[in-house]
Every structure is written in C-alpha cells, then in structure tokens.
Design an enzyme around this catalytic site. Structure first.
Site, mmCIF file in Angstrom:
data_model
loop_
_atom_site.group_PDB
_atom_site.id
_atom_site.type_symbol
_atom_site.label_atom_id
_atom_site.label_comp_id
_atom_site.label_asym_id
_atom_site.label_seq_id
_atom_site.Cartn_x
_atom_site.Cartn_y
_atom_site.Cartn_z
ATOM 1 N N ASP A 154 -0.337 -7.162 2.093
ATOM 2 C CA ASP A 154 0.317 -5.835 1.874
ATOM 3 C C ASP A 154 1.827 -5.861 2.377
ATOM 4 O O ASP A 154 2.243 -5.531 3.138
ATOM 5 C CB ASP A 154 -0.358 -5.091 3.058
ATOM 6 C CG ASP A 154 -0.053 -3.641 2.994
ATOM 7 O OD1 ASP A 154 0.497 -3.409 1.847
ATOM 8 O OD2 ASP A 154 -0.313 -2.864 3.848
ATOM 9 N N SER A 191 4.302 2.558 8.102
ATOM 10 C CA SER A 191 3.869 1.403 7.085
ATOM 11 C C SER A 191 4.938 1.109 6.439
ATOM 12 O O SER A 191 5.985 2.024 6.021
ATOM 13 C CB SER A 191 2.679 2.091 6.350
ATOM 14 O OG SER A 191 1.594 2.235 6.857
ATOM 15 N N GLY A 192 5.195 -0.266 6.033
ATOM 16 C CA GLY A 192 6.171 -0.680 5.312
ATOM 17 C C GLY A 192 7.324 -0.990 6.027
ATOM 18 O O GLY A 192 8.479 -1.752 5.552
ATOM 19 N N HIS A 214 0.762 -1.242 0.015
ATOM 20 C CA HIS A 214 0.083 0.056 -0.082
ATOM 21 C C HIS A 214 0.890 1.277 0.131
ATOM 22 O O HIS A 214 0.303 2.243 -0.080
ATOM 23 C CB HIS A 214 -1.049 0.175 1.186
ATOM 24 C CG HIS A 214 -0.455 0.414 2.477
ATOM 25 N ND1 HIS A 214 -0.229 -0.253 3.664
ATOM 26 C CD2 HIS A 214 -0.324 1.770 3.059
ATOM 27 C CE1 HIS A 214 0.097 0.430 4.514
ATOM 28 N NE2 HIS A 214 0.242 1.740 4.098
ATOM 29 N N GLY A 223 3.142 6.645 8.753
ATOM 30 C CA GLY A 223 4.465 6.938 8.245
ATOM 31 C C GLY A 223 5.432 5.722 8.658
ATOM 32 O O GLY A 223 6.258 5.709 8.399
#
Ligand code: 4AZ
Length: 328
Positions: free
Chosen positions: A142, A237-238, A92, A235
C-alpha cells in the site's frame, strides 16, 4: 474512526490523535541506534523547527516539514515529501483509476488546514505511481509515489524526510511518531482550525500484529499500545511514520489501515518503507531521496525517569564493580 469497525479494515484516509502525556525533553536521550549509509546526505530528515520533541496533540509549526496533505476538494490523505518534487503516499489513496489528477492538490508547509499558512505552498500533481503489486484486498504494498507539477524550494517548513533503507531493523517497542490531519475519534473530525496532529506510539512485532488481522505481510509494520488510546485513523492514510536518530528523522512506515482506531491490543498497520528502496529509486526522477539504515533495539521507550536514574545509579554501580574487582 476510533472505535467503530467498518468491515475487516478501516481503510481510508487518515488520523486520530488522542491526548498524549507531555514527556520530559530528556526522553530524546533514549533513542534508537542507527547506522547511516556512508554517503547519506545530511539534507533529509532535518526539522529545524522541531526543537521540542514532546508528546501532545497540536504539532508545533514546522515540526514535521515533510508532512503534506493530498486534497480532493478538501483533505483526503496524508503524504510525505521525499525530494524536491516527489512524495510518498498510500496506494489506497488512489482508488479511482480514471480520476482527473488536475483536480487534486498537494499542500506543503501547512500547519492548519483552515488558517493562513505563511510558510505554505500548494502544488498540482503531474504524476501518480501506485505500487504495481498493490493488493486492494489485503492492502499489501500500500504505497504510491506522487510527482508534483513543479519542485519546491526547501525551507525550515518544507523539507524532505529520509527513507528507511532495506537493511533497517525496527524492533518492537521502538517509539515512532505519526502525524496527520485525520479524525480524532469515532466520527469525530479534527476540530477547527484543523492543526496538524502528532502522536508517539511503540512498534509492535509482525507476529503479534498478525493476531489482530488475517493478513500481515513482511511489507507491513505495525504500531500500537496494549492500552490503546493512541493511533492513526481515517484521514491519516498515506502519511508518514518516522523514527528519530539524533536530529535526523527517517520514515519507516506509511499509514495504511487498521481495525477501528486506538483500540486496546489492535495495532495500526503501515506499509514498511524499507521494502521499497529499489522500486522508489527506479521510479523517482531528478534528485534522489536519501535512504538511511535505521536500526533500533526497541529500548527507546519514552521513560523520562531512566536518563536521570542512570546519573544517580551509575557512580554507585561503578564503585561496586570496582570494589568487587579489587576485593577478588
Ligand atoms: C483509515 O481509516 C485508517 N489505526 C487508517 C489507519 C488506521 C485505521 C484507519 C490505523 O484511514
């Protein structure tokens, strides 16, 4: 965002890290049991500068040498280094199919997003591979791979993390660490000089997590506290969720989504890395990431008292059982 709900999910970019109580070093005595794949290289998951694993806000320099920042002008998402030229991220984080990847950057070896980073490297991106089954509605799968334009040389500050192999088993209650430069509260961005944040949170079972969300799949893993207060946020995420086995760290999750951030009884949701060994191995070129079987019974609670207690309790208990045997 910490306590603001923006629809069913706050999907975004990464983190909120509230103040965390300092924990005695003896905590690291309480760690999950792992079995490592026999041929696993020792290269991954080592953080030479992470000599002091304590709760807190600012991460010590070099504590999380696989942590990267995906930049779109400024910080956009977290990511983790898994080989000398590949990173793991969230699908995402790439919502624009026609985005010009030449405008993106990967920061490695950075502690602050504002100060000089003498140990830092910057790379452009050569390739982005979102998982083909990523579902932008449910956020299932994701996960994404990023290849940087040229390999990095490993240093104390830039090193790959190990990845959880498919036979990993992370029981609820297992304490894991999450790191990132995301927001630290509702509409509260990380203050200057934007130092990398770290937080320790217990894993929550998928069945318990499903009480907070419409769709929790087996490709997801959740973490959070009953009392809230510690979480990833916008912020983050990932970025990586990692577990510790001795001196080796293994990534078990990728920061994905949540309802608000750090709310009581509302866990954050992460892509479950152990579901993706064959996809990752099939897509990563060059050096391969190292997969490690991460097994935890969930009893590695951050309780600094327990290790000391055992010292005092063990001799009397041994004496007792010995006495009992002799007497019977
Ligand atoms: C976000 O907005 C986000 N606490 C990421 C993770 C979580 C919540 C929000 C989980 O990117």
């Amino acid at each position: 965002m910490l306590d603001k709900e923006t629809g069913p999910f706050d999907v975004g970019h990464c983190v909120k890290i509230p103040p965390v109580t300092l924990v005695d070093e003896s905590v690291i005595v309480h760690r999950p049991q792992y079995r490592q794949t026999p041929d696993a290289e020792k290269e991954c998951g080592i953080a030479p500068r992470n000599t002091r694993i304590v709760g807190g806000e600012d991460a010590p320099e070099g504590a999380w040498p696989w942590q990267a920042s995906l930049q779109r002008g400024g910080h956009s998402c977290g990511a983790s280094l898994i080989t000398d030229e590949w990173l793991l991220c969230a699908a995402h984080c790439f919502p624009f199919p026609n985005e010009n990847i030449n405008t993106l950057r990967i920061l490695l070896g950075h502690q602050s997003l504002e100060l000089e980073n003498p140990n830092g490297e910057v790379r452009t991106i050569a390739e982005i591979i979102p998982h083909p089954d990523f579902n932008s509605q449910t956020l299932d799968n994701d996960i994404a791979l990023i290849r940087i334009s040229s390999p990095v040389t490993f240093t104390d500050y830039i090193r790959p993390v190990c990845l959880a192999a498919p036979d990993s088993d992370v029981a609820d209650g297992t304490n894991v660490w999450i790191t990132g430069w995301g927001t630290i509260g509702s509409d509260e961005s990380l203050p200057s000089p934007q130092t990398l944040q770290e937080v320790e949170i217990p894993v929550v079972s998928n069945s318990e997590c499903a009480e907070s969300y419409n769709v929790i799949t087996s490709n997801m893993i959740c973490a959070g506290r009953t009392e809230g207060g510690r979480d990833s946020c916008q912020g983050d995420s990932g970025g990586p969720m990692v577990g510790q086995n001795g001196s080796q760290w293994t990534q078990v999750g990728v920061v994905s989504f949540g309802r608000g951030c750090a709310l009581p009884d509302i866990p954050g949701v992460y892509a479950r890395v152990s579901e993706y060994q064959s996809w990752i191995s099939g897509r990563v070129t060059g050096r391969q990431p190292t997969f490690v079987t991460f097994i935890s019974d969930g009893n590695n609670t951050s309780n600094a008292v327990a290790p000391h207690l055992s010292y005092y309790l063990l001799p009397p208990l041994l004496t007792l059982s010995f006495t009992a045997h002799v007497l019977m």
